[in-house]
Design a protein around this motif. Structure first.
Motif, PDB file in Angstrom:
ATOM      1  N   ASP A 156       0.824  -1.199   0.000  1.00 49.04           N
ATOM      2  CA  ASP A 156       0.000   0.000   0.000  1.00 49.04           C
ATOM      3  C   ASP A 156       0.864   1.257   0.000  1.00 49.04           C
ATOM      4  O   ASP A 156       1.286   1.754   1.042  1.00 49.04           O
ATOM      5  N   GLY A 157       1.119   1.755  -1.196  1.00 44.49           N
ATOM      6  CA  GLY A 157       1.951   2.946  -1.357  1.00 44.49           C
ATOM      7  C   GLY A 157       1.395   4.132  -0.597  1.00 44.49           C
ATOM      8  O   GLY A 157       2.146   4.943  -0.043  1.00 44.49           O
ATOM      9  N   ALA A 158       0.060   4.250  -0.565  1.00 44.81           N
ATOM     10  CA  ALA A 158      -0.545   5.405   0.100  1.00 44.81           C
ATOM     11  C   ALA A 158      -0.222   5.400   1.594  1.00 44.81           C
ATOM     12  O   ALA A 158       0.088   6.442   2.176  1.00 44.81           O
ATOM     13  N   VAL A 159      -0.293   4.227   2.219  1.00 42.47           N
ATOM     14  CA  VAL A 159      -0.015   4.144   3.652  1.00 42.47           C
ATOM     15  C   VAL A 159       1.444   4.513   3.931  1.00 42.47           C
ATOM     16  O   VAL A 159       1.747   5.278   4.841  1.00 42.47           O
ATOM     17  N   ILE A 160       2.334   3.987   3.122  1.00 46.88           N
ATOM     18  CA  ILE A 160       3.757   4.295   3.308  1.00 46.88           C
ATOM     19  C   ILE A 160       3.995   5.798   3.093  1.00 46.88           C
ATOM     20  O   ILE A 160       4.650   6.463   3.896  1.00 46.88           O
ATOM     21  N   ALA A 161       3.418   6.340   2.020  1.00 39.53           N
ATOM     22  CA  ALA A 161       3.587   7.774   1.743  1.00 39.53           C
ATOM     23  C   ALA A 161       3.015   8.605   2.883  1.00 39.53           C
ATOM     24  O   ALA A 161       3.643   9.567   3.343  1.00 39.53           O
ATOM     25  N   CYS A 162       1.838   8.243   3.372  1.00 43.25           N
ATOM     26  CA  CYS A 162       1.193   9.025   4.436  1.00 43.25           C
ATOM     27  C   CYS A 162       2.033   9.025   5.708  1.00 43.25           C
ATOM     28  O   CYS A 162       2.165  10.053   6.380  1.00 43.25           O
ATOM     29  N   LEU A 176       5.292   8.636   5.896  1.00 42.53           N
ATOM     30  CA  LEU A 176       6.477   9.467   5.642  1.00 42.53           C
ATOM     31  C   LEU A 176       6.117  10.954   5.694  1.00 42.53           C
ATOM     32  O   LEU A 176       6.858  11.775   6.236  1.00 42.53           O
ATOM     33  N   LEU A 177       4.973  11.281   5.113  1.00 37.62           N
ATOM     34  CA  LEU A 177       4.540  12.681   5.098  1.00 37.62           C
ATOM     35  C   LEU A 177       4.247  13.174   6.508  1.00 37.62           C
ATOM     36  O   LEU A 177       4.596  14.289   6.890  1.00 37.62           O
ATOM     37  N   LYS A 178       3.589  12.297   7.303  1.00 38.95           N
ATOM     38  CA  LYS A 178       3.259  12.679   8.687  1.00 38.95           C
ATOM     39  C   LYS A 178       4.540  12.952   9.472  1.00 38.95           C
ATOM     40  O   LYS A 178       4.598  13.867  10.289  1.00 38.95           O
TER      41      LYS A 178
END
Ligand SMILES: Cc1cc2nc3c(=O)[nH]c(=O)nc-3n(C[C@H](O)[C@H](O)[C@H](O)COP(=O)(O)OP(=O)(O)OC[C@H]3O[C@@H](n4cnc5c(N)ncnc54)[C@H](O)[C@@H]3O)c2cc1C
Ligand SMILES: *[C@@H]1O[C@H](CO)[C@@H](O)[C@H](O)[C@H]1NC(C)=O
Ligand SMILES: *[C@@H]1O[C@H](CO)[C@@H](O)[C@H](O)[C@H]1NC(C)=O
Ligand SMILES: *[C@@H]1O[C@H](CO)[C@@H](O)[C@H](O)[C@H]1NC(C)=O
Ligand SMILES: *[C@@H]1O[C@H](CO)[C@@H](O)[C@H](O)[C@H]1NC(C)=O
Ligand SMILES: *[C@@H]1O[C@H](CO)[C@@H](O)[C@H](O)[C@H]1NC(C)=O
Length: 511
Positions: free
Chosen positions: A34-40, A42-44
């Motif tokens: 899940d790229g979105a979870v990983i990105a989120c 990292l962004l957080k």
């Protein structure tokens, strides 16, 4: 934490590697691939105050849309505050091992799911809200977090105005990147014909000030190419002096439709004063038909003759007068269909001039569709609306760009739309099914109207569809015409990793 996730987490170790900090409720548990979870996550970590998750007010603001049908629950949202932030964000989203689905939202007026909404990372431009007037250059630089009514409120005290949106709530972002039909269009062209420079963050993270001389190809693509080339943070456009205007809105009953049609035809065929513009409305909810009129003269008093015919028809509601530009925009309002939370599907018919037979057909088709759909969907409120826009010199000021609008073939975008009441809590799959059903109804509606316009010699089946009004699955060639190959080259040059393909919408120039 459920044991299964703990096990997964220990097994992969991904989360521990990426986030040595305590994750608690501020972070999300990883799911496989899940790229979105990983990105989120990292962004957080990088932007703790700018990143939000479902259940917070900031998240609600970031994901909110004008129509429920183009809104969805993202994994997280983020509000960059600068081009540098946007650069860091797009590099995380597009990292080859992440490639998260995402969307960029300005005013949230897109009609189609995934254009500016996403199940992944929602980027909201909300914090780009500066307006800077450069009196010496005669230009204004405008942030992409603003709506046009907000821009006008800032410009009016300076005695200037720009070519911007006609309706309250429409965002600077999509309007400007799609083309931009304004109350000033007969005088100065579309927004893209007044554009001086664009600040864009490329998928590589590079921040560019694109102008016609610095990056002629990218500058061409950005004038109609929407979200295909990067995240745009602000634009600089030409400014024009602003006086008081004469205008506002009117509503007419079904009984005066014949006079209304004849007045619209007259305006469409004969008006040559570029300061005079109007948008006509044909609207029905299945039991009641109305004509609407939004009118603007860019000066305190219109010369005699221009609006005489239309203003002599008795209106049910009339609010037309000499007023400030900002007051006229607020009178015209936000086009909320007035049926509570709603879904919205729209398509477009390109028409040169509006003749009485075309306008009669429009009325008849609006009534027929609204009655049928109301009968077929007894628990749903339906509003069908078609809006002729009789410009006379909208393409005369064309400076080219991705959206084909050559002076030699001026067609007017006639929006054919359908609003339907919707339960905001309904499952996404149900919302998608409903939207797809109503989208095919408006496609069919547009086709019936275009058939009449073609018969009248006022439209061709291969006339260009305005990207900001068209259904996203329209053939690329009908939207960008012979610019398609050039746009494919520009996309390949500025987005070689196809990061912008992770966001949605039609007009995809890469496969
Ligand atoms: C009520 C109403 C009135 C309208 N009136 C007019 C009108 O008078 N004239 C006219 O020409 N059009 C009009 N439109 C159409 C309107 O221009 C489009 O819907 C436009 O895309 C909306 O822009 P937005 O920023 O509000 O939408 P958004 O949903 O935020 O964005 C729309 C598109 O632009 C892209 N985008 C937004 N911000 C960025 C960014 N920073 N970087 C890259 N891509 C970005 C999104 O990804 C999406 O594809 C109207 C629409 C509505 C609903
Ligand atoms: C959400 O938007 C509203 C209305 O614009 C604003 O008043 C509020 O401060 C915003 N909240 C957050 C947390 O950004
Ligand atoms: C949105 O997603 C979150 C999980 O990411 C979930 O807890 C929440 O219930 C969802 N909200 C809606 C309205 O579907
Ligand atoms: C929206 O985007 C997501 C993520 O890329 C994709 O799975 C989904 O099918 C898209 N939905 C529609 C209606 O295009
Ligand atoms: C249509 O609109 C009229 C006027 O607002 C209203 O009285 C009527 O109930 C509406 N009909 C339906 C079916 O919503
Ligand atoms: C860009 O520059 C070229 C070459 O000078 C010119 O022909 C063209 O009209 C310019 N376009 C715009 C949008 O200013």
């Amino acid at each position: 934490m459920p044991t299964i996730f703990m096990f997964y987490f220990l097994y992969t170790g991904v989360f521990a590697l990426l986030f040595p900090v305590a994750f608690g409720s501020d972070f999300l548990l990883p799911h496989a691939d899940d790229g979105a979870v990983i990105a989120c996550n990292l962004l957080k970590k990088k932007f703790p105050k700018l990143t939000s998750f479902p259940g917070t007010e900031q998240f609600v603001n970031d994901t909110e849309h004008w129509a429920i049908s183009s809104q969805q629950n993202s994994t997280c949202s983020i509000e960059p505050t600068s081009a540098e932030d946007a650069s860091a964000i797009i590099q995380i989203i597009g990292r080859p091992d992440i490639r998260a689905p995402f969307a960029v939202k300005s005013g949230g007026h897109a009609y189609n799911l995934n254009s500016s909404s996403t199940p992944g990372v929602q980027v909201s431009m909300a914090r780009f809200n500066d307006v800077n007037y450069n009196a010496k250059q005669g230009t204004v630089t405008i942030g992409f977090g603003l709506t046009w009514d907000q821009v006008y409120e800032r410009l009016e005290p300076l005695g200037i105005m720009v070519v911007g949106g006609r309706i309250t709530g429409v965002g600077v972002g999509g309007f400007s990147l799609g083309g931009g039909y304004s109350w000033k269009t007969n005088q100065f062209g579309l927004l893209i014909d007044t554009l001086v420079s664009v600040e864009v963050v490329l998928p590589s993270g590079e921040i560019i000030q694109a102008t016609n001389s610095s990056h002629p190809d990218l500058f061409f693509g950005l004038r109609g190419g929407l979200n295909n080339f990067g995240i745009v943070t602000q634009i600089t456009v030409e400014a024009h002096p602003q006086s008081l205007v004469f205008g506002g809105s009117l509503t007419y009953s079904s009984e005066t439709s014949d006079e209304f049609n004849s007045a619209i035809e007259d305006f469409s065929l004969n008006t040559v004063d570029p300061k005079a513009q109007l948008v006509a409305g044909y609207k029905s909810n299945g039991t009641q038909f109305q004509n609407q009129l939004f009118m603007s003269y860019d000066g305190p008093v219109p010369p005699p003759g221009i609006f005489d015919k239309i203003l002599s028809i008795p209106a049910v509601v009339s609010d037309i007068k000499t007023r400030t530009f900002v007051d006229m925009i607020s009178t015209i309002g936000d086009l909320d269909p007035g049926i509570g939370p709603f879904g919205f599907a729209q398509h477009v018919v390109p028409i040169v001039h509006y003749t009485v037979p075309i306008l009669e057909e429009i009325k008849q088709q609006v009534n027929a569709l609204a009655s049928r759909l109301s009968a077929e969907n007894s628990d749903t409120s339906i509003v069908v609306r078609i809006a002729p826009e009789p410009f006379f010199s909208s393409f005369a000021h064309s400076r080219g760009g991705a959206y084909p609008h050559p002076p030699g073939r001026q067609v007017n975008p006639t929006a054919t739309s359908l609003a339907y009441s919707i339960d905001p809590e309904a499952p996404l799959a149900d919302k998608i099914a409903l939207q797809s059903k109503f989208a095919s109804e408006v496609r069919n509606l547009a086709s019936l109207v275009q058939a009449k316009a073609v018969e009248e010699g006022q439209s061709l089946w291969d006339d260009i569809l305005y990207d900001n009004y068209a259904l996203t699955d329209s053939p690329l060639e009908l939207v960008y015409g012979e610019n398609v190959p050039k746009l494919r080259e520009i996309a390949a040059k500025y987005d070689p990793e196809k990061v912008m393909m992770l966001t949605g919408g039609f007009r995809r120039f890469q496969d």
